[in-house]
Design an enzyme around this catalytic site. Structure first.
Site: not given
Ligand SMILES: NC(=O)c1ccc[n+]([C@@H]2O[C@H](COP(=O)([O-])OP(=O)(O)OC[C@H]3O[C@@H](n4cnc5c(N)ncnc54)[C@H](OP(=O)(O)O)[C@@H]3O)[C@@H](O)[C@H]2O)c1
Length: 259
Positions: A69-70, A96, A164, A168
């Site tokens: 857990d980060v 990430n 959020y 960020k």
């Molecule tokens: N998708 C978009 O449109 C978008 C746009 C801008 C920025 N982002 C950013 O890109 C990043 C990845 O997003 P994504 O779209 O790929 O979403 P995602 O599939 O929900 O990925 C988020 C990942 O973070 C992990 N995570 C969450 N809480 C955690 C914790 N406490 N400790 C360790 N790992 C944790 C989750 O795994 P577990 O739940 O298993 O821990 C999951 O694998 C995020 O930072 C997001 O804010 C996404």
């Protein structure tokens, strides 16, 4: 003149990726491994991390799943230590992992959702940076770190995402400050700020993939949202020696949303 068909910018380098069990993080992990990197896949759900590791191993790469857990300092330190123990160094880190708890106006946000976003998106990046830098600065070759921010933080304005966006914006600011603090240690720190990316996180409440595509066609200059591979390509550039003089930048990958 010969042209290299395949580049392997991360051969024999160890890369830790948080949130590597899904979405953008998995795409980054696969891309790093495809270019020769040894990947340490970090996240909470072990089964998703094991899937990422299996995909890398099936393609002939090397990877390790570490459940952490980060938002917990000891977890993050253990993940960085596991990278060194297993592969011998920590050369690249991609912070990430992140969560989005939005959709409603700020006055309707629960304290729980506020704290969850701060804990993962801000404290999680701080704790990861600290553990990664503490390791990398002991290495003669230093390292490179990329934080995943978002255009919602420092680049765009969107309703229903104030908390959020605050987290960020903090990632963008942390990136710049940490970059200045540690470039003297041989550690380059940068950020990537994606716009909407092809994962469930960019779906609005009740929206289907087709609805999202229609929205993107109507609103984004490129006419579509970004793929996870396009975000991974930007991350790999910043993490590689191709970006050897790029320090503290925040690279926007957003289909032109903020152009
Ligand atoms: N998708 C978009 O449109 C978008 C746009 C801008 C920025 N982002 C950013 O890109 C990043 C990845 O997003 P994504 O779209 O790929 O979403 P995602 O599939 O929900 O990925 C988020 C990942 O973070 C992990 N995570 C969450 N809480 C955690 C914790 N406490 N400790 C360790 N790992 C944790 C989750 O795994 P577990 O739940 O298993 O821990 C999951 O694998 C995020 O930072 C997001 O804010 C996404």
């Amino acid at each position: 003149m010969t042209t290299a068909l395949h580049r392997a910018r991360f051969t024999d380098r160890t890369a830790m990726v948080t949130g590597a069990g899904s979405g953008i993080g998995r795409a980054i992990a696969l891309a790093l491994a495809a270019e020769g990197g040894h990947v340490v896949a970090v996240g909470r759900r072990q089964e998703l991390l094991e899937e990422t590791v299996a995909l890398i191993e099936e393609a002939g790469g090397k990877a390790l799943a570490v459940s952490a857990d980060v938002a917990r300092a000891t977890d993050v330190q253990a993940a960085a230590a596991a990278a060194v123990e297993h592969f011998g160094s920590l050369d690249v880190a991609v912070n990430n992992a992140g969560v989005f708890r939005g959709g409603a106006p700020l006055a309707d946000l629960t304290e729980e959702d506020w704290h969850t976003q701060l804990d993962v998106n801000v404290t999680g990046v701080f704790l990861a940076l600290r553990a990664e830098i503490q390791q990398m600065r002991t290495q003669p070759t230093g390292g490179a770190i990329v934080n995943i921010a978002s255009i919602f933080g420092a680049h765009a304005r969107n309703p229903g995402a104030a908390a959020y966006a605050a987290t960020k914006a903090a990632v963008s600011a942390l990136t710049r400050g940490a970059a200045l603090d540690h470039i003297g240690d041989g550690i380059r720190i940068n950020a990537v700020s994606p716009g909407a990316v092809q994962t469930p996180m960019s779906l609005r409440p009740g929206e289907t993939d087709a609805d999202r595509s229609a929205r993107a066609r109507a609103t984004l200059p490129l006419g579509r949202i970004s793929t996870t591979r396009e975000v991974a390509a930007a991350v790999l550039y910043l993490a590689s020696d191709d970006a050897s003089s790029v320090v503290g930048t925040d690279l926007v990958v957003d289909s032109g949303a903020t152009a």
